[in-house]
Design an enzyme around this catalytic site. Structure first.
Site, PDB file in Angstrom:
ATOM      1  N   HIS A 193       1.156 -60.834 -59.634  1.00  0.00           N
ATOM      2  CA  HIS A 193       2.561 -61.113 -59.885  1.00  0.00           C
ATOM      3  C   HIS A 193       3.287 -59.809 -60.125  1.00  0.00           C
ATOM      4  O   HIS A 193       2.732 -58.898 -60.738  1.00  0.00           O
ATOM      5  CB  HIS A 193       2.736 -62.032 -61.113  1.00  0.00           C
ATOM      6  CG  HIS A 193       4.077 -62.666 -61.147  1.00  0.00           C
ATOM      7  ND1 HIS A 193       5.167 -62.039 -61.703  1.00  0.00           N
ATOM      8  CD2 HIS A 193       4.512 -63.848 -60.658  1.00  0.00           C
ATOM      9  CE1 HIS A 193       6.215 -62.818 -61.555  1.00  0.00           C
ATOM     10  NE2 HIS A 193       5.858 -63.921 -60.923  1.00  0.00           N
TER      11      HIS A 193
ATOM     12  N   ASP B 138       1.213 -70.564 -58.990  1.00  0.00           N
ATOM     13  CA  ASP B 138       0.923 -71.347 -57.789  1.00  0.00           C
ATOM     14  C   ASP B 138      -0.559 -71.535 -57.516  1.00  0.00           C
ATOM     15  O   ASP B 138      -0.927 -72.214 -56.577  1.00  0.00           O
ATOM     16  CB  ASP B 138       1.605 -70.697 -56.580  1.00  0.00           C
ATOM     17  CG  ASP B 138       3.102 -70.949 -56.632  1.00  0.00           C
ATOM     18  OD1 ASP B 138       3.481 -72.017 -57.142  1.00  0.00           O
ATOM     19  OD2 ASP B 138       3.865 -70.089 -56.198  1.00  0.00           O
TER      20      ASP B 138
HETATM   21  N1  CMC Z   1      -4.975 -60.186 -53.310  1.00  0.00           N
HETATM   22  C1  CMC Z   1      -5.507 -58.965 -53.103  1.00  0.00           C
HETATM   23  N2  CMC Z   1      -4.911 -57.808 -53.464  1.00  0.00           N
HETATM   24  C2  CMC Z   1      -3.711 -57.903 -54.076  1.00  0.00           C
HETATM   25  C3  CMC Z   1      -3.095 -59.154 -54.324  1.00  0.00           C
HETATM   26  C4  CMC Z   1      -3.777 -60.311 -53.920  1.00  0.00           C
HETATM   27  N3  CMC Z   1      -3.230 -61.519 -54.129  1.00  0.00           N
HETATM   28  N4  CMC Z   1      -1.896 -58.943 -54.930  1.00  0.00           N
HETATM   29  C5  CMC Z   1      -1.776 -57.621 -55.059  1.00  0.00           C
HETATM   30  N5  CMC Z   1      -2.868 -56.986 -54.553  1.00  0.00           N
HETATM   31  C6  CMC Z   1      -3.151 -55.539 -54.570  1.00  0.00           C
HETATM   32  C7  CMC Z   1      -2.326 -54.802 -53.526  1.00  0.00           C
HETATM   33  O1  CMC Z   1      -3.018 -54.711 -52.302  1.00  0.00           O
HETATM   34  C8  CMC Z   1      -2.136 -53.472 -54.212  1.00  0.00           C
HETATM   35  O2  CMC Z   1      -3.344 -52.748 -54.089  1.00  0.00           O
HETATM   36  P1  CMC Z   1      -3.333 -51.131 -53.956  1.00  0.00           P
HETATM   37  O3  CMC Z   1      -2.731 -50.626 -55.232  1.00  0.00           O
HETATM   38  O4  CMC Z   1      -4.754 -50.767 -53.775  1.00  0.00           O
HETATM   39  O5  CMC Z   1      -2.485 -50.828 -52.751  1.00  0.00           O
HETATM   40  C9  CMC Z   1      -1.978 -53.818 -55.687  1.00  0.00           C
HETATM   41  O6  CMC Z   1      -2.707 -55.054 -55.831  1.00  0.00           O
HETATM   42  C10 CMC Z   1      -0.544 -54.034 -56.131  1.00  0.00           C
HETATM   43  O7  CMC Z   1       0.055 -54.982 -55.260  1.00  0.00           O
HETATM   44  P2  CMC Z   1       1.586 -54.994 -54.874  1.00  0.00           P
HETATM   45  O8  CMC Z   1       1.748 -55.715 -53.583  1.00  0.00           O
HETATM   46  O9  CMC Z   1       2.142 -53.598 -54.963  1.00  0.00           O
HETATM   47  O10 CMC Z   1       2.195 -55.813 -56.075  1.00  0.00           O
HETATM   48  P3  CMC Z   1       3.609 -56.482 -56.062  1.00  0.00           P
HETATM   49  O11 CMC Z   1       4.044 -56.544 -57.460  1.00  0.00           O
HETATM   50  O12 CMC Z   1       4.503 -55.804 -55.091  1.00  0.00           O
HETATM   51  O13 CMC Z   1       3.307 -57.950 -55.452  1.00  0.00           O
HETATM   52  C11 CMC Z   1       2.793 -60.238 -55.260  1.00  0.00           C
HETATM   53  C12 CMC Z   1       3.229 -59.098 -56.200  1.00  0.00           C
HETATM   54  C13 CMC Z   1       2.899 -61.550 -56.005  1.00  0.00           C
HETATM   55  C14 CMC Z   1       3.728 -60.275 -54.036  1.00  0.00           C
HETATM   56  C15 CMC Z   1       1.333 -59.986 -54.811  1.00  0.00           C
HETATM   57  O14 CMC Z   1       0.487 -59.931 -55.937  1.00  0.00           O
HETATM   58  C16 CMC Z   1       0.827 -61.024 -53.817  1.00  0.00           C
HETATM   59  O15 CMC Z   1       1.051 -60.859 -52.613  1.00  0.00           O
HETATM   60  N6  CMC Z   1       0.163 -62.114 -54.297  1.00  0.00           N
HETATM   61  C17 CMC Z   1      -0.260 -63.193 -53.436  1.00  0.00           C
HETATM   62  C18 CMC Z   1       0.916 -64.114 -53.145  1.00  0.00           C
HETATM   63  C19 CMC Z   1       1.260 -64.994 -54.322  1.00  0.00           C
HETATM   64  O16 CMC Z   1       0.410 -65.616 -54.939  1.00  0.00           O
HETATM   65  N7  CMC Z   1       2.592 -65.097 -54.599  1.00  0.00           N
HETATM   66  C20 CMC Z   1       3.098 -65.986 -55.654  1.00  0.00           C
HETATM   67  C21 CMC Z   1       3.771 -65.237 -56.752  1.00  0.00           C
HETATM   68  S1  CMC Z   1       4.060 -66.302 -58.166  1.00  0.00           S
HETATM   69  C22 CMC Z   1       5.186 -67.473 -57.594  1.00  0.00           C
HETATM   70  C23 CMC Z   1       6.547 -66.922 -57.493  1.00  0.00           C
HETATM   71  O17 CMC Z   1       7.185 -66.816 -58.559  1.00  0.00           O
HETATM   72  O18 CMC Z   1       6.995 -66.631 -56.389  1.00  0.00           O
END
Ligand code: CMC
Length: 428
Positions: free
Chosen positions: A307, A364
């Site tokens: 998140h 989720d």
């Molecule tokens: N699986 C594997 N790796 C992950 C995941 C995941 N679900 N989420 C983040 N990472 C890794 C990402 O690859 C990165 O790694 P590195 O530092 O080595 O490059 C690190 O963790 C940080 O990720 P980020 O993408 O920079 O983090 P963010 O804050 O931009 O993204 C997120 C947050 C929710 C978009 C992301 O965690 C994600 O894609 N999760 C899966 C989708 C999901 O479940 N979304 C629902 C969010 S809650 C409901 C809502 O309110 O929308």
């Protein structure tokens, strides 16, 4: 924060005012930065460090897993409140007394009729259309059937738009699902509570009486409350920025629905269940999917994990996990997918990749398991999220308009070609 922030650019020092919220959150106010520094702006793709507004609706502290609507904790609201009173709280700032609640509910019911011609629009969609696309279109189409724009300076006008959309939206949700299933489109039952009526509108079969299950209505009530607002997330920011151009409430909500659809946001609930099903069909090999999620050459992410703001735990996920156990138990459903989810969660919580990146199950991860047990089709999961988020979007839109926020218009740093002469096609 009473201190000023000092910024030094090219040897020149600039003093910037600071801002402190009621929960002691601190910010540097850069609203005059460009003018005073002769054109310097800040850059922050994904807005990871940018506060787009000040807001009095929802407080979220990611490190401590705190979420409060207007000061009330999500734990208490999910356990004790009714979705409609939470909607009222978010939109108008206080919990309604009985009289206010009854008037609110009665006005919503009065405004719940959707123009019959909307059915013709639904008929025109192919059955294969994703319900989020249909819902976004129908919400936008409501503007055509309710053309008067909201006079935000009139409390009455604002109130009328709020009850109108809260009344009509569940009808659109139910019709979107029923159309896909080939069921007749009709209205619910105004003698019922808001949430019970949603269930009846969605599930009533034409040839039999629909008996409300308290297990289902309690579960849906809880899920809707948990999703009702989440401060400046992607869809809410979309609603605010579209509304900042003085586009109407329905048009702004329609844009918010499109933003919510994406799998990194609300679409994750559908993606989680599809992922869990894929793991099940693959023989339950969770290790294989864990490896894929960690492989930087593989675009696969563990859906329902991570998140932007919660870096410890998502309080909504904690509540929902318990609710999933309860609902499945109450319904007597033994879903092996729940076991896969629990197994995957345990593996991730003990895996350095996820621990180091502070990736925990989000809201989720378990919501889809409850929706599935309730008989809601997978493609409808994000629509249910939208139904829950509706009051939050409305509250944020209303706040933005009442605060007379300027049009949202970010800046950029240009990195393209510098000026060059046009070359006619034959000479390229
Ligand atoms: N699986 C594997 N790796 C992950 C995941 C995941 N679900 N989420 C983040 N990472 C890794 C990402 O690859 C990165 O790694 P590195 O530092 O080595 O490059 C690190 O963790 C940080 O990720 P980020 O993408 O920079 O983090 P963010 O804050 O931009 O993204 C997120 C947050 C929710 C978009 C992301 O965690 C994600 O894609 N999760 C899966 C989708 C999901 O479940 N979304 C629902 C969010 S809650 C409901 C809502 O309110 O929308």
């Amino acid at each position: 924060m009473s201190d000023k922030a000092i910024l030094e650019i090219g040897g020149e020092k600039y003093e910037l005012p600071t801002y402190t919220g009621t929960e002691n959150e601190k910010a540097i106010d850069i609203s005059k930065l460009r003018g005073t520094t002769n054109g310097v702006i800040t850059i922050d793709p994904g807005y990871k460090n940018t506060g787009a507004c000040v807001s009095g609706i929802t407080f979220l502290e990611g490190d401590k897993g705190i979420l409060r609507y207007r000061g009330y904790s999500i734990e208490e609201l999910a356990a004790k409140a009714d979705f409609l009173e939470v909607a009222y709280l978010l939109i108008f700032g206080e919990l309604p007394n009985q009289e206010e609640y009854d008037r609110f509910h009665s006005d919503i019911k009065k405004k719940s009729i959707v123009d019959e011609d909307v059915r013709k629009i639904i008929d025109a969609f192919p059955k294969t259309a994703h319900p989020m696309g249909v819902l976004s279109s129908l919400t936008s189409a409501l503007t055509a059937f309710n053309p008067s724009s909201v006079n935000v300076d009139s409390e009455e006008d604002m109130y009328n738009s709020v009850v109108k959309i809260l009344g009509k939206f569940p009808v659109l949700v139910a019709w979107t699902m029923r159309k896909k299933q080939g069921l007749p489109l009709d209205y619910g039952d105004t003698s019922l509570g808001y949430v019970e009526n949603v269930l009846k509108m969605m599930f009533r079969q034409p040839h039999e009486e629909y008996v409300i299950s308290p297990i289902l209505s309690n579960a849906l009530n809880k899920l809707l409350i948990l999703h009702a607002d989440h401060e400046q997330n992607c869809s809410t920011s979309t609603v605010r920025i579209v509304g900042s151009s003085h586009a109407g409430l329905f048009a702004s909500l329609s844009a918010g629905i499109s933003a919510l659809w994406g799998p990194l946001h609300g679409g994750a609930n559908q993606a989680v269940l599809e992922m869990l099903k894929a793991i099940q069909e693959d023989g339950g090999d969770t290790a294989k999917y864990m490896a894929k999620a960690k492989d930087k050459n593989d675009p696969f992410r563990l859906m329902g994990f991570g998140h932007r703001v919660y870096k410890n735990f998502d309080p909504r996920a904690t509540i929902i996990k318990v609710a999933a156990d309860e609902v499945l138990g109450d319904l007597g459903v033994d879903d092996p997918i729940l076991d896969i989810a629990k197994g995957l969660e345990q593996e991730a919580l003990n895996d350095p990749y996820f621990v180091d990146r502070k990736l925990y199950p989000n809201v989720d991860f378990y919501s889809g398991i409850i929706y599935r047990a309730m008989g809601i089709p997978t493609e409808m999961f994000t629509v249910m999220f939208a139904l829950g988020r509706l009051p939050g979007w409305i509250a944020q839109w209303r706040e933005m308009r009442l605060m007379k926020e300027p049009i949202g218009r970010p800046r950029q740093i240009y990195t393209g070609a510098t000026e060059r002469a046009f070359i006619p096609v034959e000479k390229r």
